[in-house]
Write a protein that holds these residues in place. Structure first.
Motif, PDB file in Angstrom:
ATOM      1  N   LYS A  15     -14.839  -0.118   3.893  1.00 56.94           N
ATOM      2  CA  LYS A  15     -14.929  -0.742   2.441  1.00 56.94           C
ATOM      3  C   LYS A  15     -15.821   0.178   1.578  1.00 56.94           C
ATOM      4  CE  LYS A  15     -16.557  -4.985   0.442  1.00 56.94           C
ATOM      5  NZ  LYS A  15     -17.231  -6.207   0.428  1.00 56.94           N
ATOM      6  N   ILE A  16     -16.833   0.801   2.273  1.00 54.70           N
ATOM      7  CA  ILE A  16     -17.633   1.628   1.310  1.00 54.70           C
ATOM      8  C   ILE A  16     -17.021   2.803   0.898  1.00 54.70           C
ATOM      9  CG2 ILE A  16     -19.758   2.989   1.531  1.00 54.70           C
ATOM     10  CD1 ILE A  16     -20.906   0.949   3.410  1.00 54.70           C
ATOM     11  N   LEU A  17     -16.155   3.644   1.745  1.00 54.44           N
ATOM     12  CA  LEU A  17     -15.336   4.742   1.243  1.00 54.44           C
ATOM     13  C   LEU A  17     -14.275   4.348   0.010  1.00 54.44           C
ATOM     14  CD1 LEU A  17     -14.520   6.213   4.974  1.00 54.44           C
ATOM     15  CD2 LEU A  17     -15.949   7.153   3.233  1.00 54.44           C
ATOM     16  N   TRP A  18     -13.668   3.260   0.071  1.00 53.30           N
ATOM     17  CA  TRP A  18     -12.980   2.465  -0.723  1.00 53.30           C
ATOM     18  C   TRP A  18     -13.572   2.524  -1.809  1.00 53.30           C
ATOM     19  CZ3 TRP A  18      -7.970   3.030  -1.234  1.00 53.30           C
ATOM     20  CH2 TRP A  18      -7.207   2.014  -1.965  1.00 53.30           C
ATOM     21  N   GLU A  19     -14.802   1.821  -1.960  1.00 51.88           N
ATOM     22  CA  GLU A  19     -15.401   1.604  -3.241  1.00 51.88           C
ATOM     23  C   GLU A  19     -15.916   2.954  -3.814  1.00 51.88           C
ATOM     24  OE1 GLU A  19     -18.018  -1.431  -2.258  1.00 51.88           O
ATOM     25  OE2 GLU A  19     -16.632  -3.114  -2.145  1.00 51.88           O
ATOM     26  N   MET A  20     -16.241   3.805  -2.990  1.00 51.69           N
ATOM     27  CA  MET A  20     -17.184   4.994  -3.639  1.00 51.69           C
ATOM     28  C   MET A  20     -15.814   6.164  -3.922  1.00 51.69           C
ATOM     29  SD  MET A  20     -20.454   5.512  -1.112  1.00 51.69           S
ATOM     30  CE  MET A  20     -20.954   6.957  -2.302  1.00 51.69           C
ATOM     31  N   TYR A  21     -15.113   6.368  -3.264  1.00 53.82           N
ATOM     32  CA  TYR A  21     -14.098   7.551  -3.220  1.00 53.82           C
ATOM     33  C   TYR A  21     -12.644   7.271  -3.605  1.00 53.82           C
ATOM     34  CZ  TYR A  21     -18.243   9.765  -1.282  1.00 53.82           C
ATOM     35  OH  TYR A  21     -19.372  10.316  -1.110  1.00 53.82           O
ATOM     36  N   GLY A  22     -12.126   5.875  -3.338  1.00 55.20           N
ATOM     37  CA  GLY A  22     -10.829   5.369  -3.686  1.00 55.20           C
ATOM     38  C   GLY A  22      -9.965   6.076  -2.537  1.00 55.20           C
ATOM     39  N   GLU A  23     -10.546   6.337  -1.289  1.00 57.26           N
ATOM     40  CA  GLU A  23      -9.772   6.625   0.025  1.00 57.26           C
ATOM     41  C   GLU A  23     -10.440   5.917   1.013  1.00 57.26           C
ATOM     42  OE1 GLU A  23     -10.167  10.752   0.591  1.00 57.26           O
ATOM     43  OE2 GLU A  23      -9.036  11.243  -1.266  1.00 57.26           O
ATOM     44  N   SER A  24      -9.509   5.593   1.953  1.00 59.67           N
ATOM     45  CA  SER A  24     -10.103   4.777   3.081  1.00 59.67           C
ATOM     46  C   SER A  24      -8.978   4.742   4.291  1.00 59.67           C
ATOM     47  CB  SER A  24     -10.437   3.309   2.666  1.00 59.67           C
ATOM     48  OG  SER A  24     -11.150   2.700   3.881  1.00 59.67           O
ATOM     49  N   PHE A  25      -9.382   3.738   5.350  1.00 54.05           N
ATOM     50  CA  PHE A  25      -8.512   3.447   6.197  1.00 54.05           C
ATOM     51  C   PHE A  25      -8.515   2.208   6.896  1.00 54.05           C
ATOM     52  CE2 PHE A  25     -12.683   4.325   7.957  1.00 54.05           C
ATOM     53  CZ  PHE A  25     -12.779   3.518   9.002  1.00 54.05           C
ATOM     54  N   GLY A  26      -7.566   1.648   7.440  1.00 55.33           N
ATOM     55  CA  GLY A  26      -7.605   0.328   8.182  1.00 55.33           C
ATOM     56  C   GLY A  26      -6.744   0.044   9.248  1.00 55.33           C
TER      57      GLY A  26
END
Length: 60
Positions: A15-26
């Motif tokens: 969630k933090i990666l998504w909010e800061m960089y627009g990239e993430s995993f799940g």
């Protein structure tokens, strides 16, 4: 279908990666060996870049 949305499971670090960089995993489902809490998040299917060994990699 464009702009279709799905629910995935994402850890706090994702969630933090998504909010800061627009990239993430799940994940579609919680891996048995994973011992961190996961929260459901709605994502657009066109954000999915790759799915490898049960891990969904996302990029806006």
């Amino acid at each position: 279908m464009e702009n279709e949305k799905i629910m995935i499971l994402m850890p706090l670090s994702g969630k933090i990666l998504w909010e800061m960089y627009g990239e993430s995993f799940g994940y579609f489902q919680k891996p048995p060996s994973l011992h961190v809490p996961l929260e459901e998040h709605e994502v657009h299917t066109d954000w999915i870049q790759e799915i490898e060994r049960g891990v969904i990699y996302l990029q806006r």
